[in-house]
Each structure stands twice: as structure tokens, then as C-alpha cells.
Write an enzyme that holds these catalytic residues in place. Structure first.
Site, short mmCIF file in Angstrom:
data_model
loop_
_atom_site.label_atom_id
_atom_site.label_comp_id
_atom_site.label_asym_id
_atom_site.label_seq_id
_atom_site.Cartn_x
_atom_site.Cartn_y
_atom_site.Cartn_z
N LYS A 1 10.93 -9.71 9.99
CA LYS A 1 11.81 -11.27 10.13
C LYS A 1 10.98 -12.05 10.80
O LYS A 1 10.55 -13.26 10.72
CB LYS A 1 12.87 -11.58 10.33
CG LYS A 1 14.00 -11.03 9.07
CD LYS A 1 15.44 -10.18 10.08
CE LYS A 1 16.34 -10.53 8.65
NZ LYS A 1 17.75 -10.22 8.91
N SER B 1 23.79 -12.11 7.91
CA SER B 1 22.48 -12.28 9.22
C SER B 1 21.88 -13.83 9.50
O SER B 1 21.32 -14.67 10.84
CB SER B 1 21.42 -11.55 8.82
OG SER B 1 20.55 -12.24 8.55
N GLY C 1 0.86 -1.39 0.01
CA GLY C 1 0.63 -0.36 -0.03
C GLY C 1 0.63 0.52 -0.28
O GLY C 1 0.48 1.88 0.45
#
Length: 781
Positions: A731, A688, A369
Site C-alpha cells: 500500500k 481495510s 522476480g
């Protein structure tokens, strides 16, 4: 000159052998007195020979008018015998003879095939020349021919008199054929027609064709005359109008009118002095140009652009923060942190009473959006909204315009947008700013630096205008899926607001409030015709639209409604319809995502990691196995350079730590470890997953299975420290979709937990760690 009554007895003394003069143009009919030009030496020799004997020659049409050095076989079989009346030698060596044609003949035999061509002939008499039909045809010929001659200026009065005075039906037909403009072969056909009635019928047909041609010619001539008269009339009226306008002091032509219009419009504009002077010079130049010159159109378009732009300072509107909140809440479900950021931004602008330097960048996955949020901001401010996409744009002229020296030059998108909205302080949305391209034509991202820099855009110079224009009142909103590809200098000029993906509960609420009502309206249903329960909407979210945004959800709902509409029309299955999970699967087919696709740990050497992509968060299953062989680690799964380094650090760290858990050194020396991250076709990179890879390797060497509902994210250093990561909110949403209950995060990321809404964190335990030893404490049940 002999009269026809004196010529008639010559029929009895016409020779049986004739010299032939080949005719290349058209045949000559009997009963004609005509001059004839003779130029070739063979033909002059024929004329001399004929005069020395009886003065008779044969005139025969060539089959092909382009034939040179004709022979007997090149001639038609029927010709006309003629008496040479007079011969005149011309100064150029040619000869002009006057002939009187007497009668038709047919070639019986060719006596001499080459020049001079000599033939034996038999003479042909007209037949079928009496009777009422012939009389009627004679009258018709004369009557029709009179009409033709009256409308055709080529027919002289002498021709009309000759036609009336001829008393023989056959000769009338011959005379008319000789003066009509018809094909040579058609004339030859008439010459070869011995029966007079048939000959007259053919000629009458030719006259009818001539009349039709004359009718069309007359129609065309009348149309031309009308146009000429109309243009003359318009010319005189325009001249009169010009004189009247001059008397009244009004502009007299289009150019003067345009000049007057530009002059009045420029006088009304509140132009800065730096702009007014060059604009007035351009107007003066325009007044001296000829309308036919190429520069005239260029200058007119330029002045047109000048007077269309909003030069006046914008009206300062009062910002209603509460109204802005209501509009944002009405247009968007959730996104509370985004709405708060926007309202904070508007509050500052309200206090400052200034929108200069307002540049916001909305970042998030597709379908969350971003564009609609930009529209809502414009709506809440009561400003005009203009959107353009720069995805794939490679030419900086799209932003800053083309110089006027180029053919078809036009302003850039910024100036074009201002021309369209006609306001100096609109909301401009620049879509897909992370997908700008580069080429030999320039770098558009560098061109945007001036546009989006509050210190520079107060005097933005478009190449087309070449005048300073203040675009600092524009509220710029840019959108992107990722910040990685945006140049740092450009990113530095924007305030970044992140829009994360939606969890299932949010998707259900958005579908119920926005997507389903709009889709029903698009497909012609009423709200009461189709009903959904929460279970069916969850089945769509989990089975067909598991991505961060809502686009696939909307497509699935549209497909359901189309199929229900088809049932209603073709199968007479009338509403209301109740959409159940079973009906969803029946209409949409088997789910694209199955429940068993949620990544689960099934044995040692497996760990679940969390990743961030430009399409939102995702979960990664990291797999490791050991095989007897040369020591070392093998990496697969399209890992990037940074991720490969993380894997090597994890391997080194676990090998260093393994002894404390009772693992023998020989395990690493005698085994090759293979680490893989599905799916192999998807490129992966980033640091990560460091602790996740270390956990998978430790699980493998210890032979223990990690907690099945545990996921983790964090960068691992060589000495075992857990370093911070980005994209924690995305995440976490991905972990919630995969039914994860515990998440291990770096302690430095605790500050990011405040940005995650309570309903997203609900049911998930976060474990903050500083070192890999703390991670190991959480791994095994």
C-alpha cells in the site's frame, strides 16, 4: 481332326444363316481349335440343331458379360463361325464340344431375336495382307512375342511352336491376341479389324504393354527375392552370433541383455532393505516374461525408472554465505529484506548441516522476480534446479503418479524431476501454487501435503513406484501471487517470504542494470547504439508500466528497440539513438496512464484509500454524495459482503458522531447518501477501507474538503476504534506512485514500518491512530 488345308474349301460352302452362341468371357478368333463348355439348355439345343444340319455355329461376344437371357441387340456385330468337331455329354447334364473356328462374319440381320438366336451373316476376308510393312510387322510380332513368352511361365512350349508355324500374318495377330491377357473389348476391337496391317499394329502395341508389365513384375520379384535372401542371411548370422555369445557367456538376446543391465544396475544401487526386496522380485518376474507380452514393456519401464532415480545419500556441500550474497546481489536489484530472509534461512541450514524440511513460499505480484529468486537460490547453493507449474492442475496423479495398472502410467512430477536432475537434493520450484484446481479426479493441494510435510516426505510413496522414497533432502520453493486461495493446511507447512512491488526509482535502476542490456542483445543492438536518461525511463514507468512488477516495462523497452531496429534497416537511420520522453511517446503511442490519472480530491465527500490486491498495492478514490429522499445509504462499485458491512458501520458511526460537529438530525432523515468506489467493473472486498469511507461521509456532511495529499487505511469498529490491516508495504508503494505525502495507519501496524525499506518511506509521513477521532484530526487542512 481336320487339317487347315482340308478346311479351306469349306469357305465356299459356309452357310448364310447361323445359330448364335453368345460368349460372356472373351471373343474366340479364327484358326483356333478349342474345347467349349455348354451348360444352358438353350445353348445345348443350338448345338443339337447345328449338328443335325451342317455343324456350323456363330460365336459372338456379348456387349455386357453380365447379361442374362441375351437377345440379338445385346451382341456385338462381328463374330466367328466355328465347326463343331466333337460333342461329349457330361455326367452333370452339361456338354463339352470341340470347335474349330474358321472365319470372321458380320451380322447382316437378326432373324430370331430370342433363344435360339438366329442371324443372317456376311463373311469377312482379311485385306491389306501383303507388302514389306506387313512382313516387317510379322517379324516384329514374332520377335517381341518370343521375349514375352520367355519371361512368362504361362506360355507353354506348344504355344511357341504354334506361333512360329503359322504362316498367315492375320492369323499370327489373331493367335497372339487370343493368348495375351488384355481386356475383352480390346480383343473384340482386334476381331473387328479387317485390315491386317492395322490389326498387327494394334497387337504390337499390346505386346509392348505386356513387356512393360513383365518388366515391373520382374523388378518387384527381384526386390522380394533380395529381401528374402537378406532376411535369411541375417537369420543365419544371428543364430551364429547367438552360439558365439553362449560360448562366451554373454547375453544372447535383447531380453537377456536388458535383464543383465537391470541386475547390474540394481546391485550397484544403495537401496534400503524395504525397497530392495520388492525390486528384486520385480526383476525376477521380468526374467520370466515373454517380450511380446504387454506386461513386459510395463515392467521394463518400471525397472528403468528405479535404476534412474538417485537413491544414494547426497553429498554434503559447504554453504558459502558470502558467495550466496554476491549471487543474489548480482541477479536482483533491491529486495534487501527478501535477500536478508534468504541469507538467514541459508545460515541456519549451514549451522544445522541439513536441508531437510526446507520449504519456502515466495509471495508477490506478477513480474517482481519470484521465479528468478528461486533460480538464484539454487545457483548460490550449487544445486540442480527443477521447475514445474501447478497452475490449473486438477489431477492429484500429476503429483503422486498413476498406478501401473493404467495404460501409459507414469510417475508424478516429483519423481520425474528427480529422474531428470539425477540428484537427491536439488532445488524444486513449484510455481503458481495458489492456482491449484480441484475436480472429480482429486485434489492436488491435498497430494502436496505429503510432499511438503517434513514428517511425511522421508517416505514419500508415488503411486507408480509404490515404494518409499526420501524426498526430504529436496529444497522446495513455491511461488504464489496471493495466500488467500492456498489451503491453510498447506500454507502451514511453508515459510512465507513476501516480495513487494517496485517503486519508480527501483524500476529505473533495474531497467538500467538488467532489462535494457538484455533487450539490446535480443534485438541485435550494441550497448553504445541506444542510450536512455533517467527522465525517459521514468516516463516509461509512469506512463506505460505502473504495475508492481517489471513485465510491462520490459515489453515497452522491447517494443522501443524493435521500432528502432526497423528504422535502422528500412529507413537507413543509423545509430546511436538517444531515447527521450518525446521519442518514447512517438514509439509507444499515447501513455496508458496519464499524470492527471493520479487520484486527487477535488471537493467534499471524497477520500483516498489504500488497497492491497494480488497484483500489488493500489489507491482507491471513495466518493459520496447526498440527494433529497428517503434516509439510508446506497452502495455501488461491485463491493463484496465484508466491504458493504464496513460501509454500513462507517455510515452508522458518522451519523452517531455528526451531532458533535453541529450537523442537524434532519440531514440524514431527509437525504439518501450514495457511496461509490470506482472502477465499477473491478470487484472489491475487505475491511481495510473502513476509516476511508467514514472520512468521505464526514467530509460530505460537513461540506469540507479532505487534505489532497492524504491517504488512509484501517478497519473501523462500530465504537470508533481503528483496527489493524495487512499489506502495508504494498500500500505504501502504491501511495508513493500516486504522490501521496501523508498516510494514516492503525497504531497496531507500526511494527510493519520496519519491513518497508527506507527509500520507499522517504518523503512520506505516517500517522498512527487508535481511534476515528484521531483520524478526523488529520483530515482537514
Amino acid at each position: 481332326m481336320s487339317t487347315p488345308q482340308e478346311i479351306v474349301p469349306a469357305n465356299m460352302v459356309l452357310p448364310n444363316k447361323l445359330y448364335v452362341v453368345p460368349l460372356s468371357g472373351k471373343p474366340i478368333f479364327p484358326g483356333i481349335f478349342s474345347p467349349m463348355m455348354i451348360n444352358s439348355a438353350p445353348e445345348m439345343e443350338i448345338i443339337e440343331s447345328s449338328i443335325s444340319q451342317d455343324g456350323m455355329i456363330g460365336l459372338v461376344l456379348l456387349k455386357d458379360e453380365d447379361t442374362e437371357n441375351p437377345a440379338g441387340e445385346d451382341l456385338h456385330r462381328v463374330g466367328t463361325v466355328a465347326k463343331i468337331v466333337k460333342r461329349i455329354h457330361l455326367p452333370d447334364g452339361g456338354m463339352n464340344v470341340f470347335i474349330s473356328t474358321l472365319k470372321r462374319f458380320r451380322i447382316k440381320k437378326i432373324l430370331n431375336d430370342s433363344a435360339p438366336i438366329t442371324v443372317a451373316v456376311e463373311y469377312l476376308d482379311d485385306t491389306d495382307e501383303t507388302g514389306d510393312e506387313v512382313k516387317a510387322l510379322t517379324r516384329s510380332l514374332i520377335s517381341e512375342m518370343k521375349q514375352v513368352s520367355e519371361n512368362n511361365p504361362f506360355f507353354s512350349e506348344e504355344m511357341r511352336l504354334n506361333m512360329v508355324n503359322i504362316d498367315h500374318p492375320g492369323k499370327i495377330a489373331d493367335f497372339i491376341t487370343s493368348i495375351l491377357n488384355i481386356d475383352r473389348n480390346e480383343q473384340q476391337d482386334v476381331l473387328e479389324t479387317i485390315k491386317v496391317r492395322k490389326r498387327m499394329e494394334k497387337v504390337l502395341l499390346f505386346i509392348k504393354k505386356e513387356q512393360e508389365l513383365l518388366r515391373i513384375q520382374k523388378k518387384i520379384q527381384n526386390q522380394i527375392n533380395e529381401k528374402i535372401e537378406k532376411s535369411q542371411r541375417e537369420y543365419f548370422l544371428k543364430e551364429q552370433l547367438k552360439v558365439i555369445k553362449q560360448e562366451l557367456g554373454m547375453p544372447t538376446d535383447a531380453k537377456t541383455s536388458e535383464h543383465q543391465r537391470f541386475k547390474e544396475a540394481i546391485e550397484k544401487l544403495k537401496l534400503p532393505e524395504e525397497v530392495r526386496e520388492p525390486v528384486e522380485q520385480e526383476l525376477e518376474k521380468f526374467s520370466l516374461m515373454e517380450p511380446n507380452s504387454s506386461e513386459f514393456t510395463v515392467t521394463r519401464n518400471y525397472l528403468d525408472t528405479i535404476i534412474t532415480l538417485p537413491w544414494a545419500e547426497p553429498e554434503r556441500r559447504e554453504i558459502d554465505i558470502e558467495q550466496a550474497r554476491l549471487i543474489l546481489d548480482a541477479d536482483h536489484y533491491g529486495l534487501e529484506d527478501v535477500k536478508e530472509r534468504i541469507l538467514e534461512f541459508l545460515t541456519v541450514r549451514k549451522l544445522k548441516q541439513d536441508f531437510k524440511g526446507s520449504i519456502v513460499c515466495l509471495v508477490g505480484p506478477p513480474g517482481v522476480g519470484k521465479t528468478s529468486v528461486g533460480k538464484s537460490i539454487a545457483k548460490s547453493l550449487g544445486k540442480e534446479f527443477f521447475r514445474f507449474s501447478v497452475g490449473g492442475m486438477r489431477d492429484e496423479a500429476e503429483i503422486k503418479g498413476h498406478r501401473r495398472t493404467y495404460v501409459g502410467a507414469m510417475p508424478g512430477k516429483i519423481i520425474q524431476g528427480l529422474k531428470i536432475v539425477k540428484k537427491k537434493d536439488p532445488v524444486f520450484m513449484i510455481d503458481e501454487i495458489d492456482k491449484l484446481g480441484q475436480s472429480h479426479q482429486g485434489d492436488p493441494s491435498s497430494a502436496l501435503l505429503e510432499v511438503l510435510d517434513p514428517e511425511q516426505n522421508v517416505a514419500f510413496r508415488d503411486h507408480y513406484l509404490d515404494l518409499p522414497f526420501d524426498v526430504s533432502d529436496i529444497f522446495f520453493i513455491t511461488t504464489a501471487n496471493t495466500l488467500d486461495s492456498i489451503p491453510p493446511a498447506l500454507l502451514d507447512r511453508m515459510e512465507v517470504i513476501r516480495l513487494s512491488g517496485y517503486i519508480d526509482e527501483e524500476k529505473v535502476a533495474i531497467a538500467r542494470k538488467y532489462i535494457i542490456p538484455k533487450s539490446l542483445e535480443r534485438t541485435g543492438f550494441k550497448k553504445k547504439d541506444v542510450s536512455y536518461n533517467k527522465t525517459s525511463m521514468l516516463s516509461i514507468a509512469n506512463g506505460y508500466a505502473r504495475e508492481a512488477g517489471m513485465r510491462n516495462f520490459e515489453k515497452a523497452v522491447d517494443k522501443i528497440h524493435r521500432k528502432l531496429a526497423r528504422r535502422m534497416v528500412l529507413e537507413s537511420h543509423q545509430p546511436p539513438y538517444k531515447v527521450t520522453p518525446e521519442l518514447v511517446e512517438e514509439l509507444l503511442g499515447k501513455p496508458s496512464f496519464r499524470g492527471d490519472e493520479v487520484k486527487k480530491i477535488t471537493g467534499p465527500g471524497m477520500a483516498v484509500g489504500l488497497a492491497w490486491t494480488q497484483y500489488g498495492g493500489d489507491t482507491l478514490m471513495i466518493e459520496a454524495i447526498a440527494n433529497p429522499g428517503k434516509e439510508g445509504i446506497n452502495l455501488t462499485g461491485q463491493l463484496g459482503a465484508v466491504m458493504q458491512e464496513s460501509a454500513k458501520i462507517a455510515y452508522t458511526y458518522v451519523r452517531h458522531l455528526a451531532g458533535t460537529f453541529g450537523v442537524e438530525r434532519e440531514f440524514f432523515e431527509n437525504n439518501q447518501i450514495h457511496l461509490h468506489i470506482p472502477a465499477g467493473a473491478t470487484p472489491k472486498d475487505g475491511p481495510s477501507a473502513g476509516i476511508t469511507m467514514a472520512s468521505a461521509l464526514l467530509s460530505l456532511v460537513l461540506g469540507k474538503t479532505i487534505n489532497t495529499r492524504l491517504a488512509m487505511t484501517g478497519e473501523l469498529s462500530l465504537v470508533g476504534e481503528v483496527l489493524p490491516i495487512g499489506g502495508l508495504k504494498e500500500k505504501t508503494i502504491a501511495a508513493r506512485r500516486s504522490k501521496i505525502k501523508d498516510i494514516v495507519i492503525p497504531r497496531a501496524n507500526e511494527r510493519d514500518l520496519d519491513e518497508i525499506p527506507e527509500h520507499v518511506r522517504k518523503g512520506i509521513r505516517f500517522h498512527s491512530v487508535d481511534t476515528m477521532e484521531q483520524v478526523i484530526d488529520k483530515l482537514f487542512p
